[in-house]
Design an enzyme around this catalytic site. Sequence first.
Site, PDB file in Angstrom:
ATOM      1  NE  ARG A   1       0.042   1.512   3.285  1.00 54.48           N
ATOM      2  CZ  ARG A   1       0.927   2.461   3.516  1.00 54.48           C
ATOM      3  NH1 ARG A   1       2.216   2.176   3.657  1.00 54.48           N
ATOM      4  NH2 ARG A   1       0.579   3.722   3.575  1.00 54.48           N
TER       5      ARG A   1
ATOM      6  CB  ALA B   1       0.292   6.761  -3.983  1.00 57.35           C
TER       7      ALA B   1
ATOM      8  NE  ARG C   1      -6.293   0.585  -2.003  1.00 60.11           N
ATOM      9  CZ  ARG C   1      -5.633   1.152  -0.979  1.00 60.11           C
ATOM     10  NH1 ARG C   1      -4.322   0.972  -0.852  1.00 60.11           N
ATOM     11  NH2 ARG C   1      -6.264   1.894  -0.109  1.00 60.11           N
TER      12      ARG C   1
ATOM     13  CG  ASP D   1      -3.403   7.842  -1.606  1.00 57.26           C
ATOM     14  OD1 ASP D   1      -3.391   8.358  -0.471  1.00 57.26           O
ATOM     15  OD2 ASP D   1      -2.976   6.704  -1.839  1.00 57.26           O
TER      16      ASP D   1
ATOM     17  CG  ASN E   1      -2.855  11.375   2.454  1.00 63.55           C
ATOM     18  OD1 ASN E   1      -2.230  10.524   1.793  1.00 63.55           O
ATOM     19  ND2 ASN E   1      -2.589  11.610   3.718  1.00 63.55           N
ATOM     20  CE  LYS E   2      -5.427   5.293   4.249  1.00 66.73           C
ATOM     21  NZ  LYS E   2      -6.377   4.448   3.468  1.00 66.73           N
TER      22      LYS E   2
END
Length: 347
Positions: free
Chosen positions: A51, A53, A94, A240, A250-251
């Site tokens: 995981r 990017a 993804r 990402d 992003n997260k």
Amino acid sequence: MTKAVEPIRSVEWKNNHVKLLDQRLLPQQTVFLTLTTIQDIWDAIFELKVRGAPAIGISAAYGLCLWSQAFEGDDFQTYLTSLQEQATYLESARPTAVNLFWAIRRVVNVTKSVSSVTEAKQLILNEAKLIQEEDEAVCKAIGEYGLTLFNEGDTLLTHCNAGGIATARYGTALAPFYLAKEQGISLNAFACETRPVLQGARLTAWELQNLGVNVTLITDNMAAHTMKSKGINAVIVGADRIAANGDTANKIGTFGIALIAKALNIPFYVAAPLSTIDLDTTSGSEIEIEERHADEIRTINGQQISPKDIQVYNPAFDITPSEYITGIITEKGVIKGNYIEKLAKLF
Ligand code: MRU
């Protein structure tokens, strides 16, 4: 005195297979998997064995190499048609991190300059290796530019894991910590645990501790209090996908931290390579946010923590609008201000 820090390689090409660090098992277990097929790579990306990017992009590039090497026959047209199908298949693993699509496109595009299966097989492999090599240099440059923003003894808060294992080496948001270590500069970190998959607790805390950084772990709901009371000098996170106007995926949780940073007047930096900037996406509202399985929220380490069938909403990312971002740290420098103009100029 400078000190080189031993790299952590989460993805490696090994002739006929990919050696991949299973990031789901860290920090309790350091297990390297042997992946031999493109399906193995798809699963690894989908299941978060790999995981982050850039690491997703590198793995996907090698996934195409695994398929390419196993291709039998010398009909170039059949090879190209099938390559395209495999690329589309890998892209479905993804949706949010643009590095996946970027790396796949780079690999597929090299076949435009060749006319035989043998040549294509070689060029595809060369390109995948190049993507990984370049990412290492790019992350190092991000670390160097990032370091110009901070001072000896500063304390930075980060979210999720944008470290060495999420890239070829050094990471993006964690790259300044690696470069600081090499240059004998001391930086401190607060890491948010990053529910639901705990990339902060499991990966960032582990990575920074291994690096010898003074790192303190907090739960996500402690961010505002910690930022107000613990002398946080800046926030630094990865990305990402960055849209043409600077809006950043992003997260999940990143946007909340950006809002807190704005309220508390703390600089909020995004560190990302050009491969994460997607000029084809005008703004953050066009970015697809991945939604993951409900069990990531209903359970921790396989242990049920909620009613079994409770309704769950599990977005894996959020969008931080560009007005909350003090600067974007890239391998070409730190971008501030008019993102639309300045991001376009980078290319
Ligand atoms: O779901 P993940 O763990 O792949 O999400 C990762 C992130 O959000 C990272 O911050 C991002 O990919 C940057 S990694 C250098």
